[in-house]
Design an enzyme around this catalytic site. Structure first.
Site, PDB file in Angstrom:
ATOM      1  N   HIS A   1      -0.103   6.640   4.694  1.00 32.35           N
ATOM      2  CA  HIS A   1       1.137   5.983   4.288  1.00 32.35           C
ATOM      3  C   HIS A   1       1.947   5.522   5.487  1.00 32.35           C
ATOM      4  CE1 HIS A   1      -0.087   8.039   0.677  1.00 32.35           C
ATOM      5  NE2 HIS A   1       0.805   7.378  -0.028  1.00 32.35           N
TER       6      HIS A   1
ATOM      7  N   GLN B   1       0.540  -1.527  -0.912  1.00 31.91           N
ATOM      8  CA  GLN B   1       1.713  -0.661  -1.053  1.00 31.91           C
ATOM      9  C   GLN B   1       2.057   0.073   0.238  1.00 31.91           C
ATOM     10  OE1 GLN B   1       1.537   2.627  -4.098  1.00 31.91           O
ATOM     11  NE2 GLN B   1       2.980   1.239  -5.060  1.00 31.91           N
TER      12      GLN B   1
ATOM     13  N   TYR C   1      -7.092  -0.732   4.438  1.00 31.59           N
ATOM     14  CA  TYR C   1      -8.499  -0.533   4.834  1.00 31.59           C
ATOM     15  C   TYR C   1      -9.501  -0.896   3.738  1.00 31.59           C
ATOM     16  CZ  TYR C   1      -6.781   1.946   8.998  1.00 31.59           C
ATOM     17  OH  TYR C   1      -6.166   2.276  10.174  1.00 31.59           O
ATOM     18  N   PRO C   2      -9.257  -0.510   2.480  1.00 32.99           N
ATOM     19  CA  PRO C   2     -10.248  -0.888   1.459  1.00 32.99           C
ATOM     20  C   PRO C   2     -10.355  -2.399   1.250  1.00 32.99           C
ATOM     21  CG  PRO C   2      -8.783   0.838   0.646  1.00 32.99           C
ATOM     22  CD  PRO C   2      -8.192   0.327   1.924  1.00 32.99           C
TER      23      PRO C   2
ATOM     24  N   ASP D   1       0.462   0.597   4.483  1.00 30.48           N
ATOM     25  CA  ASP D   1      -0.472   0.008   5.445  1.00 30.48           C
ATOM     26  C   ASP D   1      -1.860   0.645   5.425  1.00 30.48           C
ATOM     27  OD1 ASP D   1       0.922   2.199   6.307  1.00 30.48           O
ATOM     28  OD2 ASP D   1       1.678   1.282   8.130  1.00 30.48           O
TER      29      ASP D   1
ATOM     30  N   PHE E   1      -3.465   1.581   3.047  1.00 31.96           N
ATOM     31  CA  PHE E   1      -4.259   1.105   1.911  1.00 31.96           C
ATOM     32  C   PHE E   1      -4.867  -0.279   2.184  1.00 31.96           C
ATOM     33  CE2 PHE E   1      -1.077   3.419  -1.135  1.00 31.96           C
ATOM     34  CZ  PHE E   1      -1.307   4.595  -0.450  1.00 31.96           C
TER      35      PHE E   1
ATOM     36  N   LEU F   1      -5.067  -0.115  -9.098  1.00 28.98           N
ATOM     37  CA  LEU F   1      -5.099   0.529  -7.785  1.00 28.98           C
ATOM     38  C   LEU F   1      -6.396   0.157  -7.087  1.00 28.98           C
ATOM     39  CD1 LEU F   1      -3.920   4.140  -8.673  1.00 28.98           C
ATOM     40  CD2 LEU F   1      -2.618   2.396  -7.501  1.00 28.98           C
TER      41      LEU F   1
ATOM     42  N   GLU G   1      -7.175  -2.306  -3.744  1.00 31.85           N
ATOM     43  CA  GLU G   1      -6.735  -3.297  -2.760  1.00 31.85           C
ATOM     44  C   GLU G   1      -7.770  -4.400  -2.560  1.00 31.85           C
ATOM     45  OE1 GLU G   1      -6.428  -0.054  -2.428  1.00 31.85           O
ATOM     46  OE2 GLU G   1      -4.251   0.147  -2.484  1.00 31.85           O
TER      47      GLU G   1
ATOM     48  N   GLU H   1       0.394  -3.237  -6.394  1.00 33.86           N
ATOM     49  CA  GLU H   1       0.564  -1.997  -7.141  1.00 33.86           C
ATOM     50  C   GLU H   1       2.059  -1.716  -7.326  1.00 33.86           C
ATOM     51  OE1 GLU H   1      -1.626   0.575  -4.563  1.00 33.86           O
ATOM     52  OE2 GLU H   1      -3.465  -0.547  -4.911  1.00 33.86           O
TER      53      GLU H   1
END
Lengths: 357, 109
Positions: free
Chosen positions: A146, A99, A105-106, A101, A103, A75, A77, A46
């Site tokens: 974030h 982008q 998880y998905p 850490d 993010f 957007l 992951e 991203e």
């Protein structure tokens, strides 16, 4: 209008090959060289392309290497990491970025169920030479998701390697090394350290030493831990952003007559058990520091490895100074959550005053 | 340097506009994150809006008495390129502070 943006060049210093750079610049240079040296490497994520990344790590790379090598993704992951699987199967060497850490998880399904085990599942016919860059840890007062500290989660997955640099020099060399590996590497960049400058010797991974015998580029020095400061009385074990804080603590401890060694673990999977044994075998006391919550954190693994090798000579149980067992908080509560100097000093004091029986 | 525009957010639940009462900053001024930048009035309340980020104010939109729609530009900041677009703030290098002192009798056996 096209505007070419490149990272500001580092300042040349007297020593040949040594430049002052921020970790941002060091990572940017490493990626630039990887793209130039390996035509199979591709960078995406991203805002990685036109913008050059929210942290400017991929700044100028799309303009220099083209939109086919450095590009933006939606957007999503799961898509970024799912595409990495396909690209790796097709012979590419993907260097995706999530982008932030939180993010990651998905994309856990793609990372854990596909990337980590494709080589195993295919009996070695489909290796996954993927370097996943993850801006990691807290320290920039960002909102929720974030700032996280996911090393234990990644380290627990068979098939993944996990590494985190703490200096611009290590960031440059470890990223180039990770991208040269045939296995997936989770590359955790300490985002609070992106702007700090330090000397980077691009010609030698281990400054101050000649290359090892039979190891022309000294890359053997990149696979293990690094003694960031030598000391006699106690070993602080840390990684990522906590290394610089532990170095500050070591200076303060010296004022009280306590000589602290700081071991920058660097590789969190596999962990350099030999370096732990060597350091704590000498100091006989250890405190491990991390930002992640205490329970099932990597500190437990480190403590066990130390106990295994140094049980007979340890002066005290290995202490852990960590984040609390709560969700990694958003910016305003960071100072209360991240281990601070006093909490680390308290941990050292607990070890120093421990008496058997 | 890069410019970052901050649009008027929804200051309540489903509000569509706000009226500028008074600007607390002016173009050219350096502001810190969370510093009050403008007094606004909505149909629900009057409030001081904290700055979403640190930076130099380049432009402000709306004079006192003007109404601004949610989503329209409110203020534009100028920030260095190496901080533009990041979520959060660049940490400052601070001298280490301590309260805890160490005391130990080290038996060097």
């Amino acid at each position: 209008m096209s505007e070419t943006i490149t990272a500001a060049p580092g300042i040349e210093t007297a020593a040949a090959g040594v430049r002052q750079m921020s970790m941002q610049q060091a990572l940017n240079r490493a990626l630039d060289e990887i793209l130039a040296e390996n035509p199979k490497s591709v960078i995406f994520g991203e805002d990685c392309g036109r913008l050059g990344g929210v942290f400017r790590i991929t700044d100028g790379l799309q303009a220099k290497h083209g939109e086919a090598r450095v590009f933006d993704t939606p957007l999503a992951e799961s898509g970024i990491l799912g595409m990495s699987v396909g690209l790796a199967m097709a012979g590419f060497h993907p260097i995706p970025e999530v982008q932030f850490d939180g993010f990651a998880y998905p994309a856990i399904n793609q990372i854990v169920c596909q990337i980590a085990r494709m080589n195993y599942r295919s009996r070695g016919t489909l290796p996954m030479p993927i370097t996943l860059r993850v801006p990691s840890f807290g320290g920039i007062r960002a909102p929720e998701h974030h700032g996280e500290s996911l090393e234990a989660l990644f380290a627990h997955v068979p098939g993944l390697k996990v590494v985190s640099p703490s200096t611009p020099h290590d960031a440059y060399h470890l990223l180039k090394y990770a991208a040269s590996r045939p296995d997936p590497v989770i590359f955790m960049e300490p985002k609070s350290r992106y702007w700090q400058k330090g000397p980077v010797d691009v010609t030698n991974p281990l400054p101050g030493t000649a290359a090892h015998d039979g190891d022309a580029d000294n890359s053997g020095s990149l696979t293990g831990a690094r003694v960031a400061r030598e000391g006699r009385h106690l070993t602080l074990v840390a990684w990522g952003a906590m290394v610089s804080r532990c170095l500050q603590v070591a200076e303060l401890a010296a004022e009280d007559g306590i000589d602290v060694e700081v071991l920058d673990l660097r590789w969190l999977k596999p962990i350099d058990a030999e370096a732990l044994a060597t350091s704590v075998g000498k100091t006989r006391r250890a405190v491990v520091v991390h930002e992640a919550p205490l329970t099932s954190g990597l500190g437990a693994e480190v403590a066990q490895l130390i106990t295994q090798s140094c049980f007979a000579t340890l002066k005290a149980p290995v202490e852990r100074v960590t984040g609390f067992d709560v969700p990694y908080p958003s910016g305003d509560l960071e100072d209360e959550y991240i281990p601070n100097i006093d909490r680390i000093l308290f941990g050292i004091q607990r070890v120093l005053e421990y008496r058997r029986g | 340097m890069a410019e970052i525009s901050f649009p008027l957010p929804d200051l309540g639940e489903g509000l569509i506009e706000a009226t500028v009462l008074d600007w607390l900053v002016e173009p050219g001024q350096q502001v810190e994150r969370n510093q009050a930048i403008v007094e606004l009035e909505t149909t629900k309340s009057a409030l001081e809006l904290p700055s979403p980020q640190a930076g130099k104010v380049v432009r402000i939109h709306g004079a006192p008495g003007d109404t601004i729609n949610v989503g329209e530009p409110l203020i534009v900041f100028e920030v260095p390129d190496d901080t533009a677009g990041i979520v959060g703030t660049v940490p400052k290098d601070e001298a280490p502070k301590r309260r805890v002192r160490l005391s130990a009798v080290l038996d060097e056996d």
